[in-house]
Enzyme design. Structure first.
Site, mmCIF file in Angstrom:
data_model
loop_
_atom_site.group_PDB
_atom_site.id
_atom_site.type_symbol
_atom_site.label_atom_id
_atom_site.label_comp_id
_atom_site.label_asym_id
_atom_site.label_seq_id
_atom_site.Cartn_x
_atom_site.Cartn_y
_atom_site.Cartn_z
ATOM 1 N N SER A 1 0.728 -1.203 -0.068
ATOM 2 C CA SER A 1 0.037 -0.095 -0.078
ATOM 3 C C SER A 1 0.831 1.297 -0.056
ATOM 4 O O SER A 1 2.134 1.259 0.495
ATOM 5 C CB SER A 1 -0.892 0.104 1.420
ATOM 6 O OG SER A 1 -1.350 1.119 1.321
ATOM 7 N N TYR B 1 -2.002 -1.464 10.044
ATOM 8 C CA TYR B 1 -2.165 -1.650 8.706
ATOM 9 C C TYR B 1 -0.910 -1.395 7.999
ATOM 10 O O TYR B 1 -0.262 -1.797 7.139
ATOM 11 C CB TYR B 1 -3.370 -1.018 8.194
ATOM 12 C CG TYR B 1 -3.439 -1.123 6.669
ATOM 13 C CD1 TYR B 1 -4.059 -2.031 6.208
ATOM 14 C CD2 TYR B 1 -3.074 -0.117 5.740
ATOM 15 C CE1 TYR B 1 -4.255 -2.278 4.825
ATOM 16 C CE2 TYR B 1 -3.540 -0.157 4.465
ATOM 17 C CZ TYR B 1 -3.964 -1.194 3.798
ATOM 18 O OH TYR B 1 -4.077 -1.510 2.571
#
Length: 335
Positions: A227, A241
């Site tokens: 990401s 995350y």
């Protein structure tokens, strides 16, 4: 050499640096390689791919989507030299495993790989949600196999790869896409919440590459989906995350330095920014709009745009690329 019937070709790689055998699409063929295994394939109604690495000099034997068998001694690039630029993006005859294939970007990845010619093994925890994805793959003329998989469990990862090999004969491509998000302030996030994100996003990716790497042949490719939050922050409390996705970048680099020279497997990462997906749909009202000044293209990405980048990374178009993170974020990470 062209024939309308079955044939056997004996290749003397000590005296030949390049061999090309052209076969009709419906032919059966057998190639005997000195000091190596016998490679057999039936093309049937679809072009198939067969590869073999001769133990002494790591020569690559490949039948591409046009039915040509090439032997490039000591240099796989020789065998690719006759391919056109567009041919390099084709994945005919290859088998791709896509985790997290039941929703969002996973669906886009699976269908894009199928459009490029690959058969697809679909993995997700909710197997019932894989049925429409499998149907979409089959409508593209490719085979689809669905497997219930929790990638946080190493035994599930091994079972997934075993099923792929049993059903489709091989694994050429792994797309480590499965993952979960978390938005918890650091002072409130529990150890259990943090561990759950890391267990799936980072540990699960590792269990998957371990299982796939054990059966992959040289010329195979792995893409780990990270990401842009591994590189920048985005105004949300996402420590677990972001940490898990940053870990994937380190995992990718280390696997590349181990496996590209050792196994002939390329390992790369994708770092998506804001894309239309169930994850972005779950953001608070106004968040995506507030992020637009940081997106140089001024818009959210479409899944097909990220899927195109994935097809590039797993195809022969990226045959000289390994250990790299391809950031696909509309310029967010430099804004």
């Amino acid at each position: 050499m062209t024939t309308e019937k079955s044939f056997t070709a004996d290749l003397d790689i000590d005296s030949l640096s390049m061999v090309e055998i052209t076969v009709a699409v419906e032919d059966e063929f057998e190639v005997k390689i000195p000091d190596g295994r016998v490679t057999e394939s039936t093309a049937g109604d679809r072009c198939r791919t067969a590869r073999h690495v001769q133990p002494k000099d790591r020569s690559l034997y490949e039948q591409d989507c046009f039915g040509r068998m090439r032997c490039a001694r000591n240099d796989a690039a020789q065998g690719r030299a006759a391919m056109s630029v567009l041919d390099r993006f084709r994945l005919d005859g290859r088998v791709a495993v896509v985790t997290g294939a039941s929703s969002g970007l996973g669906i886009a990845f699976a269908t894009a790989l199928a459009e490029a010619g690959a058969d697809i093994v679909l993995a997700a925890r909710r197997i019932e949600r894989l049925e429409p994805v499998g149907t979409a793959v089959e409508k593209l003329g490719r085979r689809a196999v669905a497997v219930r998989t929790d990638i946080a469990k190493p035994e599930d990862c091994r079972a997934l790869i075993e099923t792929a090999v049993q059903a489709l004969g091989r694994v050429d491509i792994l797309v480590n896409n499965a993952g979960i998000s978390s938005e918890q302030p650091a002072e409130e996030e529990t150890p259990e919440q943090f561990r759950e994100v890391v267990d799936i996003n980072l540990n699960g990716s590792y269990w998957m590459v371990q299982a796939a790497g054990a059966v992959m042949a040289p010329g195979s490719a792995i893409v780990n989906v990270s990401s842009v939050l591994a590189l920048v922050t985005a105004g949300l409390p996402q420590a677990a995350y972001s940490a898990s996705k940053a870990g994937i970048l380190g995992l990718t680099r280390d696997l590349a330095q181990q496996w590209t020279p050792g196994k002939g497997i390329r390992v790369n990462a994708l770092a998506p920014g804001l894309f239309t997906s169930p994850m972005t749909d779950g953001y608070a009202d106004g968040y995506v709009e507030a992020m637009m000044p940081r997106v140089l293209t001024g818009r959210v990405g479409q899944p097909e745009e990220l899927a195109a980048a994935l097809v590039f990374l797993v195809s022969d178009a990226a045959s000289y690329i390994t250990g790299t993170t391809l950031v696909v974020d509309g310029g967010t990470h430099i804004a």
